[in-house]
Design a protein around this motif. Structure first.
Motif: not given
Lengths: 95, 209
Positions: B18-19, B1, B191, B11-12, B14-16
């Motif tokens: 972030t992780v 895919m 945080w 987004a992918t 950014l997500g990676a």
């Protein structure tokens, strides 16, 4: 601990379910996309929240704490928003 | 895919990122390093006209929050040691008795003379507290304060109080460990640091300092 359960889930998925190893990469990319969308929604929620607090304080004289925007439930709700948006856009309506 | 194009790919990524960031923040001592870089050290000696204890919160049961109590205890300790003759306690109402009022009572119970305690319950933000305390002390011709607040809150608070013309001696109070051992505690510290960084930007944009 997480590595063990993830490995176990991958084994169960490939042996007893329909999980194909190649599809695991796509699933990880979707997970990263979900995290990224969650961060974007969180940022948007924070911008709206901070603006709302400032506007309400200025317009009404009432005091709202800015720390309302720091509540941890905002993170959970942002993830939920991201998940719904991701599934809606990809047409995954549970089918 | 194929990976989704455009916003999906962004987004992918950014997500990676972030992780990776969360993993680094949770499983390495980087939060401790940030804490050490950003904290203000306490003074070797304190000498002031007044000790000012910034507000922090009251529990729904009407008791001082943990952070509020820590700050007050430090203020009382300084006053009892003779650092300053005046103890100014701050904190508004959260629906019941004001935080400042609760603190004044406790300070009295801990041996601070009633004549040495000044109650200022109207400030609802750090900036408001700074303006109100400055006016209060100016009326008494006082200007050097020992500012008692949480270690992460102190840089912003010090700047806000200094902007009113007061001479500030910063007295940091530890409200959470700067060397957390558990991943959850490390993330919580990051945080808090992020919140204070955002608050400083907001204050700077609003002209508070």
């Amino acid at each position: 601990m997480v590595a063990v359960t993830s490995g176990l889930a991958a084994w169960v998925g490939s042996r007893h379910g329909r999980g194909r190893p190649r599809a695991l990469g796509a699933a990880l990319r979707r997970a990263c996309e979900l995290v990224g969308l969650s961060v974007a929604f969180l940022a948007l929620n924070l911008v709206v929240g901070v603006t709302a607090v400032l506007v309400i304080r200025r317009a009404t004289g009432a005091f709202l704490s800015m720390y309302l925007n720091a509540d941890v439930t905002l993170v959970a709700l942002s993830v939920l928003q991201a998940a719904v948006w991701q599934w809606w856009r990809s047409g995954d309506g549970g089918e | 895919m194929r990976a989704a194009a455009g916003p999906g790919r962004a987004a992918t990524v950014l997500g990676a990122a972030t992780v990776v960031f969360l993993a680094v923040a949770a499983f390495t001592p980087i939060s401790s390093w940030l804490h050490a870089r950003l904290r203000e050290p306490g003074p070797a000696a304190v000498d002031a006209d007044a000790i000012v204890v910034l507000g922090s919160g009251v529990m729904p049961e009407g008791e001082l929050s943990d952070h509020s109590l820590r700050r007050l205890v430090e203020g009382v300790r300084l006053q009892r040691r003779g650092v300053a003759p005046l103890l100014v306690v701050l904190g508004p109402s959260y629906g019941g008795e004001t935080e400042a009022g609760l603190r004044a009572r406790l300070a009295g119970d801990l041996g601070v003379a009633a004549t040495a305690i000044v109650v200022e319950p109207e400030g609802r933000t750090t900036a408001e507290e700074a303006v109100r305390v400055a006016a209060l002390l100016r009326a008494r011709r006082l200007r050097r304060v020992a500012l008692v607040t949480g270690v992460h809150h102190l840089p912003r608070a010090r700047r806000a109080f200094a902007a009113t013309g007061l001479e500030v001696v910063a007295v940091p109070v530890s409200e959470r460990s700067g060397r957390p051992r558990r991943p959850g505690d490390r993330l919580a510290l990051v945080w808090v640091l992020a919140q204070e960084a955002a608050a400083r930007l907001l204050y700077r944009a609003a002209g508070a300092f």
